[in-house]
Design a protein around this motif. Structure first.
Motif, short mmCIF file in Angstrom:
data_model
loop_
_atom_site.label_atom_id
_atom_site.label_comp_id
_atom_site.label_asym_id
_atom_site.label_seq_id
_atom_site.Cartn_x
_atom_site.Cartn_y
_atom_site.Cartn_z
N GLY A 197 0.09 2.34 -17.80
CA GLY A 197 0.78 1.09 -18.01
C GLY A 197 0.00 -0.07 -17.45
O GLY A 197 -1.18 -0.25 -17.75
N ASP A 198 0.64 -0.85 -16.59
CA ASP A 198 0.04 -2.08 -16.06
C ASP A 198 -0.71 -1.79 -14.76
O ASP A 198 -0.11 -1.42 -13.76
CB ASP A 198 1.14 -3.11 -15.81
CG ASP A 198 0.57 -4.46 -15.39
OD1 ASP A 198 -0.67 -4.60 -15.38
OD2 ASP A 198 1.37 -5.36 -15.08
N PRO A 199 -2.04 -1.95 -14.70
CA PRO A 199 -2.80 -1.70 -13.47
C PRO A 199 -2.46 -2.70 -12.36
O PRO A 199 -2.90 -2.53 -11.24
CB PRO A 199 -4.26 -1.82 -13.92
CG PRO A 199 -4.21 -2.68 -15.14
CD PRO A 199 -2.93 -2.33 -15.83
N ALA A 200 -1.67 -3.73 -12.69
CA ALA A 200 -1.27 -4.68 -11.65
C ALA A 200 -0.42 -4.01 -10.58
O ALA A 200 -0.33 -4.50 -9.45
CB ALA A 200 -0.50 -5.85 -12.28
N GLY A 201 0.18 -2.88 -10.92
CA GLY A 201 1.01 -2.18 -9.94
C GLY A 201 0.25 -1.29 -9.00
O GLY A 201 0.83 -0.67 -8.12
N PHE A 202 -1.08 -1.23 -9.19
CA PHE A 202 -1.92 -0.40 -8.32
C PHE A 202 -1.84 -0.90 -6.87
O PHE A 202 -1.98 -2.09 -6.60
CB PHE A 202 -3.37 -0.44 -8.82
CG PHE A 202 -4.32 0.40 -8.01
CD1 PHE A 202 -4.48 1.74 -8.28
CD2 PHE A 202 -5.06 -0.17 -6.98
CE1 PHE A 202 -5.36 2.52 -7.54
CE2 PHE A 202 -5.94 0.59 -6.24
CZ PHE A 202 -6.09 1.94 -6.53
N VAL A 203 -1.60 0.01 -5.92
CA VAL A 203 -1.49 -0.36 -4.50
C VAL A 203 -2.84 -0.16 -3.82
O VAL A 203 -3.40 0.93 -3.83
CB VAL A 203 -0.42 0.49 -3.79
CG1 VAL A 203 -0.35 0.12 -2.31
CG2 VAL A 203 0.94 0.28 -4.45
N ILE A 204 -3.36 -1.22 -3.23
CA ILE A 204 -4.65 -1.17 -2.53
C ILE A 204 -4.51 -0.33 -1.26
O ILE A 204 -3.55 -0.50 -0.51
CB ILE A 204 -5.12 -2.59 -2.18
CG1 ILE A 204 -5.26 -3.43 -3.47
CG2 ILE A 204 -6.45 -2.57 -1.43
CD1 ILE A 204 -5.49 -4.91 -3.21
N GLN A 205 -5.46 0.58 -1.03
CA GLN A 205 -5.38 1.50 0.11
C GLN A 205 -6.43 1.23 1.19
O GLN A 205 -6.44 1.89 2.22
CB GLN A 205 -5.53 2.94 -0.37
CG GLN A 205 -4.35 3.43 -1.19
CD GLN A 205 -3.09 3.55 -0.36
OE1 GLN A 205 -3.08 4.18 0.69
NE2 GLN A 205 -2.01 2.92 -0.80
N ILE A 206 -7.34 0.29 0.97
CA ILE A 206 -8.43 0.07 1.92
C ILE A 206 -8.54 -1.40 2.26
O ILE A 206 -8.08 -2.27 1.52
CB ILE A 206 -9.78 0.56 1.34
CG1 ILE A 206 -10.09 -0.17 0.03
CG2 ILE A 206 -9.77 2.05 1.14
CD1 ILE A 206 -11.44 0.18 -0.56
N GLY A 207 -9.16 -1.69 3.40
CA GLY A 207 -9.45 -3.06 3.79
C GLY A 207 -8.24 -3.82 4.30
O GLY A 207 -7.17 -3.25 4.56
N GLN A 208 -8.37 -5.13 4.43
CA GLN A 208 -7.33 -5.97 5.00
C GLN A 208 -6.11 -6.09 4.09
O GLN A 208 -5.04 -6.48 4.55
CB GLN A 208 -7.88 -7.36 5.30
CG GLN A 208 -8.98 -7.36 6.35
CD GLN A 208 -9.49 -8.75 6.64
OE1 GLN A 208 -9.20 -9.69 5.91
NE2 GLN A 208 -10.26 -8.89 7.71
N ARG A 209 -6.27 -5.79 2.81
CA ARG A 209 -5.15 -5.92 1.86
C ARG A 209 -4.48 -4.58 1.58
O ARG A 209 -3.76 -4.44 0.60
CB ARG A 209 -5.65 -6.56 0.55
CG ARG A 209 -6.11 -8.00 0.74
CD ARG A 209 -6.67 -8.59 -0.56
NE ARG A 209 -6.99 -9.99 -0.40
CZ ARG A 209 -8.10 -10.46 0.13
NH1 ARG A 209 -9.02 -9.60 0.56
NH2 ARG A 209 -8.32 -11.75 0.26
#
Length: 261
Positions: A197-209
């Motif tokens: 679906g929409d890759p906007a829902g991907f949760v960042i797992q690394i770094g400050q974000r």
């Protein structure tokens, strides 16, 4: 002296020493500095543990010395928040010499030294003096690269441990059935679509974000993930693929309005 031929008394080569000293410690080794939420304090017990593992037991492979005349203590009276005052011992160690030993290919041993100073305060004088020694020892070992990533701002009590989460945990549960997949495009090694679906829902797992959704980031951040980040781990490759997929879905930078589930 050719340092490439030198090792610690435990047999560790110097290039391995740097990696060991900066290796990420268990999460409980990092804590916020009281009154400074953005600064990170490192448990000194872990510092001594790592020094023992790298150089050998304290007193044999590494250690420290100082002149008692360089240890200065004084008493201050400080106001209590609840009223009244309390007596506090302030200890200052003007000079401590941290030393460690290396051996060369012939078995000859050389002792290296680093000078540092430190300070601490406590209601008990002995604890204030002990804290000053620990503080000076921490300053000296940081010059060797102990937890260098913390001092460079690349690791903190807020981020430690988050990079070890499995990549599949980054895929959130879909709020609605994914649309029928279109005919797959020719395989491109660098592009990965990690979220149905929409890759906007991907949760960042690394770094400050870490913990934030990719779709909530500024376009410049997404473009950096997609085009400039050097992906050297599975999580970075997955993140870069999601960013490229999102840019393909938003060629003009428009952010789609959310659809009610």
């Amino acid at each position: 002296m050719d340092i490439k031929n030198h090792k610690t008394l435990t047999g560790m080569a110097l290039d391995s020493v740097a990696a060991k000293l900066d290796a990420e410690l268990p999460k409980d080794a990092y804590k916020a500095v009281p009154g400074a939420a953005d600064l990170t304090d490192i448990d000194p017990n872990y510092m001594r543990k790592i020094l023992n593992e790298v150089f050998g037991l304290c007193g044999i492979g590494w250690g420290y010395k100082y002149d008692s005349a360089d240890m200065h203590t004084e008493i201050e009276e400080r106001k209590r928040s609840s009223g009244g005052v309390r007596r506090v011992y302030v200890a200052t160690l003007r000079r401590l010499t941290f030393w460690y030993k290396l051996s060369d290919a012939d078995g000859s041993v050389v002792t290296c030294e680093i000078d540092a100073s430190g300070g601490s305060d406590n209601d008990v004088e002995a604890y204030a003096m002990k804290g000053a020694i620990t503080n000076a020892l921490g300053h000296a070992s940081s010059n060797l690269g102990f937890q260098e990533s913390v001092y460079l701002g690349k690791r903190s009590h807020k981020t430690v441990g988050k990079t070890s989460a499995p990549a599949k945990a980054a895929v959130p549960a879909a709020s609605k059935p994914a649309p029928k997949a279109a005919k797959p495009a020719p395989k491109q090694e660098a592009i990965v679509v990690p979220v149905a679906g929409d890759p906007a829902g991907f949760v960042i797992q690394i770094g400050q974000r870490a913990g934030q959704k990719l779709g909530d980031q500024d376009r410049t951040v997404i473009e950096w993930y997609a085009n400039s980040m050097k992906a050297s781990s599975d999580q970075q490759v997955t993140l870069q693929g999601a960013a490229r997929s999102l840019l393909s879905a938003r060629p003009n930078g428009h952010k789609p309005e959310p659809v009610a589930g």
